[in-house]
Design an enzyme around this catalytic site. Structure first.
Site, mmCIF file in Angstrom:
data_model
loop_
_atom_site.group_PDB
_atom_site.id
_atom_site.type_symbol
_atom_site.label_atom_id
_atom_site.label_comp_id
_atom_site.label_asym_id
_atom_site.label_seq_id
_atom_site.Cartn_x
_atom_site.Cartn_y
_atom_site.Cartn_z
ATOM 1 N N GLU A 1 3.899 27.977 -19.722
ATOM 2 C CA GLU A 1 2.781 27.262 -20.341
ATOM 3 C C GLU A 1 2.842 27.371 -21.867
ATOM 4 O OE1 GLU A 1 0.885 25.386 -18.695
ATOM 5 O OE2 GLU A 1 0.053 26.285 -16.886
ATOM 6 N N HIS B 1 4.405 21.922 -20.345
ATOM 7 C CA HIS B 1 5.004 23.088 -19.677
ATOM 8 C C HIS B 1 6.259 22.682 -18.916
ATOM 9 C CE1 HIS B 1 2.274 22.312 -15.964
ATOM 10 N NE2 HIS B 1 3.493 22.243 -15.499
ATOM 11 N N ASP C 1 10.052 27.535 -9.361
ATOM 12 C CA ASP C 1 8.800 28.309 -9.348
ATOM 13 C C ASP C 1 8.112 28.267 -7.982
ATOM 14 O OD1 ASP C 1 8.149 25.604 -9.526
ATOM 15 O OD2 ASP C 1 7.317 25.742 -11.537
ATOM 16 N N ASN D 1 0.861 19.046 -20.431
ATOM 17 C CA ASN D 1 0.709 19.867 -21.640
ATOM 18 C C ASN D 1 2.054 20.383 -22.166
ATOM 19 O OD1 ASN D 1 1.401 21.759 -19.735
ATOM 20 N ND2 ASN D 1 -0.366 23.091 -20.061
HETATM 21 C C1 GLP Z 1 4.277 21.581 -11.823
HETATM 22 C C2 GLP Z 1 5.621 22.264 -11.740
HETATM 23 C C3 GLP Z 1 6.555 21.718 -12.770
HETATM 24 C C4 GLP Z 1 6.541 20.201 -12.749
HETATM 25 C C5 GLP Z 1 5.169 19.701 -13.082
HETATM 26 C C6 GLP Z 1 5.077 18.174 -13.148
HETATM 27 O O1 GLP Z 1 3.460 22.172 -12.741
HETATM 28 N N1 GLP Z 1 5.524 23.676 -11.898
HETATM 29 O O2 GLP Z 1 7.853 22.206 -12.508
HETATM 30 O O3 GLP Z 1 7.457 19.716 -13.700
HETATM 31 O O4 GLP Z 1 4.315 20.181 -12.062
HETATM 32 O O5 GLP Z 1 4.692 17.640 -11.939
HETATM 33 P P1 GLP Z 1 4.587 16.103 -11.614
HETATM 34 O O6 GLP Z 1 5.982 15.648 -11.387
HETATM 35 O O7 GLP Z 1 3.775 16.046 -10.355
HETATM 36 O O8 GLP Z 1 3.950 15.435 -12.754
#
Ligand code: GLP
Length: 233
Positions: A140, A135, A67, A133
């Site tokens: 989402e 996702h 993304d 949450n």
């Molecule tokens: C973002 C990304 C996700 C990732 C998530 C968790 O929202 N779009 O792909 O899995 O963050 O991030 P973190 O590893 O910082 O908890």
């Protein structure tokens, strides 16, 4: 759940070793030519481990990121492109790397092109983190299970959680380009990494084994080759 292979690790450092071993074995045996990559704090120790490991080469590997924010320049430290360059690509050479272009003039066309590119280079393994949450990528709660790469609206909770990392007076955008759940499920295998109390609810939902559109992570139940690396359970 026979499709979920659970690997318990003590901490992010041991998880990074486990993930690196899995990836290296697949590359060495010729099972990994195209990889899907994630961003986020969870990925930093893993990418550090890859950089440290001189026997691990991505020179023949194509990568696709999950993304990218819409409207954030790739030069901004808030963009996922910047993150990937900083934490991995600068120090580990890939054959070719693709990240959605969040600055594209027509983001919907960009999504279609990104999905076509993935169809051209089918992904062997996707590494996923998970949002608090539930996702995955930026799919989402409430997202459909068959979506392809699309422009997604970020939830308020994601804007709060991820917004904390935004700097340079830039505010977190309302939308991002993301692989859809359908795109993710097309990958041959999935490696999910999750650490800490904040991810407990999401991991527990997945392990409950029931599809729940309010917890996109549960769509991984529809895939037959998922490995979870976690310290949560
Ligand atoms: C973002 C990304 C996700 C990732 C998530 C968790 O929202 N779009 O792909 O899995 O963050 O991030 P973190 O590893 O910082 O908890």
């Amino acid at each position: 759940m026979e499709n979920l292979n659970l690997i318990r690790t003590k901490n992010p450092h041991t998880a990074a070793n486990v993930v690196t071993d899995i990836i290296k074995e697949k590359i060495d045996n010729g099972f990994l030519n195209v990889i899907g990559l994630a961003t986020g704090q969870t990925m930093i120790p893993i990418y550090n481990e890859w950089i440290k490991n001189e026997d691990l080469s991505f020179e023949n590997i194509v990568s696709f990121n999950l993304d990218e924010y819409v409207g954030i320049s790739t030069k901004s430290s808030n963009s996922y492109t910047y993150f990937m360059n900083e934490y991995l690509f600068k120090r580990k050479k890939f054959k070719e790397s693709f990240i959605p272009d969040g600055m594209a003039e027509n983001v919907n066309v960009e999504c279609e092109q990104y999905e076509s590119l993935i169809d051209k280079y089918p992904i062997d393994l996707i590494i996923l983190g998970v949002g608090e949450n539930g996702h995955i990528a930026f799919n989402e709660p409430g997202s459909p299970s068959n979506s392809l790469t699309h422009v997604a609206k970020l939830s308020d909770s994601t804007k709060i959680v991820n917004g904390k990392y935004f700097n340079n007076r830039e505010t977190i955008p309302e939308t991002a380009i993301t692989m859809g759940i359908g795109t993710i499920l097309k990958a041959k295998s999935i490696l999910l990494v999750a650490f800490g109390e904040k991810k407990r609810a999401a991991i527990n939902k997945l392990l409950e084994g029931k599809l729940d559109s309010n917890w996109p992570i549960t769509y991984l139940l529809e895939h037959d080759e998922v490995t979870i690396v976690t310290d949560i359970v």
